[in-house]
Design a protein around this motif. Structure first.
Motif, PDB file in Angstrom:
ATOM      1  N   GLY A 155      16.204   7.209 -14.651  1.00  0.00           N
ATOM      2  CA  GLY A 155      14.923   6.827 -14.060  1.00  0.00           C
ATOM      3  C   GLY A 155      13.717   7.249 -14.879  1.00  0.00           C
ATOM      4  N   SER A 169       1.813   2.648  -8.899  1.00  0.00           N
ATOM      5  CA  SER A 169       1.133   2.664 -10.197  1.00  0.00           C
ATOM      6  C   SER A 169       0.327   1.393 -10.414  1.00  0.00           C
ATOM      7  CB  SER A 169       2.145   2.838 -11.336  1.00  0.00           C
ATOM      8  OG  SER A 169       2.779   4.092 -11.250  1.00  0.00           O
ATOM      9  N   SER A 214      13.030   3.926  -8.297  1.00  0.00           N
ATOM     10  CA  SER A 214      11.756   3.958  -9.023  1.00  0.00           C
ATOM     11  C   SER A 214      10.782   2.898  -8.525  1.00  0.00           C
ATOM     12  CB  SER A 214      11.999   3.751 -10.526  1.00  0.00           C
ATOM     13  OG  SER A 214      12.754   4.802 -11.070  1.00  0.00           O
ATOM     14  N   ILE A 220       3.340   8.911 -12.671  1.00  0.00           N
ATOM     15  CA  ILE A 220       4.573   8.691 -13.437  1.00  0.00           C
ATOM     16  C   ILE A 220       5.063   9.971 -14.086  1.00  0.00           C
ATOM     17  CG2 ILE A 220       5.586   7.484 -15.395  1.00  0.00           C
ATOM     18  CD1 ILE A 220       5.153   5.766 -12.893  1.00  0.00           C
ATOM     19  N   SER A 279       3.325  11.540  -6.762  1.00  0.00           N
ATOM     20  CA  SER A 279       4.619  11.742  -7.424  1.00  0.00           C
ATOM     21  C   SER A 279       5.666  12.283  -6.456  1.00  0.00           C
ATOM     22  CB  SER A 279       4.463  12.685  -8.621  1.00  0.00           C
ATOM     23  OG  SER A 279       4.072  13.976  -8.209  1.00  0.00           O
ATOM     24  N   SER A 310       6.350  12.320 -11.429  1.00  0.00           N
ATOM     25  CA  SER A 310       7.648  11.881 -10.907  1.00  0.00           C
ATOM     26  C   SER A 310       8.771  12.205 -11.885  1.00  0.00           C
ATOM     27  CB  SER A 310       7.616  10.371 -10.634  1.00  0.00           C
ATOM     28  OG  SER A 310       6.704  10.059  -9.599  1.00  0.00           O
ATOM     29  N   ASN A 311       8.502  12.035 -13.184  1.00  0.00           N
ATOM     30  CA  ASN A 311       9.524  12.352 -14.187  1.00  0.00           C
ATOM     31  C   ASN A 311       9.840  13.841 -14.223  1.00  0.00           C
ATOM     32  OD1 ASN A 311       9.827   9.694 -14.918  1.00  0.00           O
ATOM     33  ND2 ASN A 311       8.517   9.821 -16.719  1.00  0.00           N
ATOM     34  N   ILE A 319       7.425   1.552 -16.427  1.00  0.00           N
ATOM     35  CA  ILE A 319       6.558   1.080 -15.349  1.00  0.00           C
ATOM     36  C   ILE A 319       5.097   1.335 -15.708  1.00  0.00           C
ATOM     37  CG2 ILE A 319       5.796   1.652 -13.001  1.00  0.00           C
ATOM     38  CD1 ILE A 319       8.778   2.008 -12.296  1.00  0.00           C
ATOM     39  N   GLU A 326       7.326   4.111  -7.425  1.00  0.00           N
ATOM     40  CA  GLU A 326       6.445   4.419  -8.546  1.00  0.00           C
ATOM     41  C   GLU A 326       5.823   3.149  -9.127  1.00  0.00           C
ATOM     42  OE1 GLU A 326       9.069   7.988  -8.206  1.00  0.00           O
ATOM     43  OE2 GLU A 326       9.389   5.837  -8.147  1.00  0.00           O
ATOM     44  N   SER A 358       8.848  10.036  -4.955  1.00  0.00           N
ATOM     45  CA  SER A 358      10.146  10.578  -5.378  1.00  0.00           C
ATOM     46  C   SER A 358      11.070  10.873  -4.206  1.00  0.00           C
ATOM     47  CB  SER A 358       9.940  11.870  -6.193  1.00  0.00           C
ATOM     48  OG  SER A 358       9.259  11.616  -7.396  1.00  0.00           O
ATOM     49  N   GLN A 364      10.720   4.717 -15.355  1.00  0.00           N
ATOM     50  CA  GLN A 364       9.412   4.970 -14.766  1.00  0.00           C
ATOM     51  C   GLN A 364       8.310   4.983 -15.824  1.00  0.00           C
ATOM     52  OE1 GLN A 364      10.886   7.483 -10.838  1.00  0.00           O
ATOM     53  NE2 GLN A 364       9.867   8.570 -12.482  1.00  0.00           N
TER      54      GLN A 364
END
Length: 345
Positions: free
Chosen positions: A83, A247, A240, A263, A53, A266-267, A90, A243, A57, A87
């Protein structure tokens, strides 16, 4: 980042080339992270949360801080908050490569906890943007500080909970990897070689990710669509992309928990980046007087995260082909968000 002048067509071509480079580097990083987790006996969810992540990022970090220095409030917030739903979508697309709904695979409640903490931070951000940063210290809103503090607490709680075994799921799918293998040379490579290659992949993601951002911004000007709409669509998509590739690569080799934590982690990072951006943004608190697009992005981020939280808790969920119903709903919600951004631009 200074780059030569280009036409719209040239900008689109360079954007596509940089996207391909990020795709290759991101896929390689997923394989390396999986090998490092096995080599050092680390939980795949922890590697996804902390290593993948953060690495994926890097473009968001550089873009956010650069835009904040340029006092571009809308670009910062639309990129970050736009994003989050992207994400999460994704992760939903990763179901295509998984054997069954991806949210059926976690053995522990780590991912449900990650989603819950993400819902908490998103809720705080929505409250702060609606209040308009009532309290300010040295030009930095207290709301941004609160998000940073809660983020630190979330990472501490997730790390502490990682070794817990108080949640015992049943009727789990086969955890064996898919037939798609990771590169064979990674099993015989030394620790130093794996770490060096991971560092090189991170650097490639950062450099080509920044070029993606530069040309996404240029495409916004040349196409006339504007930074508001582009910020929550093309620019968010550009940052993104790491990611996405990590992923999908993680799911294809069976590292499902690493993909999910990548994910959600990253969020969480997207939200905490508001704090350093607020420090660099000197025209007042960055979460004050935000546009309608920002509120929409936070709302859609909250919805898609809540959908996956339900999916992680409800083990036996309906399926649409190979997709879990939660992933289908996330994709539908994301498509709806694009329409909402367009009309609110």
């Amino acid at each position: 980042m200074q780059v030569p002048a280009t036409t719209l067509v040239q900008s689109l071509v360079v954007f596509a080339v940089c996207a391909a480079c990020v795709w290759v580097a991101g896929a390689r990083l997923a394989y390396l992270a999986d090998a490092l987790a096995d080599r050092f006996k680390l939980a795949k969810s922890l590697v996804g949360l902390l290593l993948l992540s953060i690495a994926t990022s890097l473009p968001e970090v550089a873009t956010t801080l650069t835009a904040a220095l340029q006092q571009a409030r809308d670009l910062v917030l639309n990129n970050l908050f736009g994003g989050i739903a992207l994400q999460t979508a994704i992760l939903a697309m990763s179901d295509f490569w998984a054997r069954g709904p991806i949210t059926n695979y976690p053995r522990k409640a780590n991912h449900a906890l990650e989603a819950t903490l993400l819902v908490l931070l998103l809720s705080i951000a929505i409250i702060v943007t609606n209040l308009g940063q009532t309290f300010v210290i040295a030009g930095v809103g207290v709301g941004s500080v609160a998000i940073a503090v809660f983020y630190g607490g979330a990472i501490w709680l997730l790390r502490r909970y990682d070794d817990s075994s108080d949640w015992v799921p049943v009727d789990l799918p086969d955890p064996d990897p898919l037939a798609f293998p990771a590169p064979t040379g990674l099993k015989t490579a030394g620790n130093a070689a794996l770490i060096w290659q991971a560092g090189a992949a991170c650097l490639a993601i950062l450099v080509f990710g920044l070029l993606l951002v530069v040309f996404a911004d240029r495409i916004a000007d040349q196409s006339g669509l504007g930074t508001g709409f582009i910020g929550v669509t093309l620019l968010a998509g550009a940052t993104s992309l790491p990611e996405l590739t990590t992923s999908i690569a993680a799911v294809r080799i069976g590292a499902y928990t690493m993909a999910i934590s990548n994910i959600f982690g990253s969020n969480l990072i997207m939200l905490v980046l508001v704090f350093p951006a607020d420090i660099l943004f000197r025209a007042g608190p960055i979460l004050q007087d935000t546009s309608r697009t920002v509120s929409l992005a936070l709302g859609f981020g909250l919805v898609v995260t809540a959908i996956y939280l339900i999916g992680l808790i409800v083990r036996r969920k309906p399926r649409v082909g190979d997709f879990g119903m939660d992933s289908v709903l996330v994709l539908v919600t994301f498509l709806g968000s694009l329409a909402a951004y367009y009309f609110a631009r």
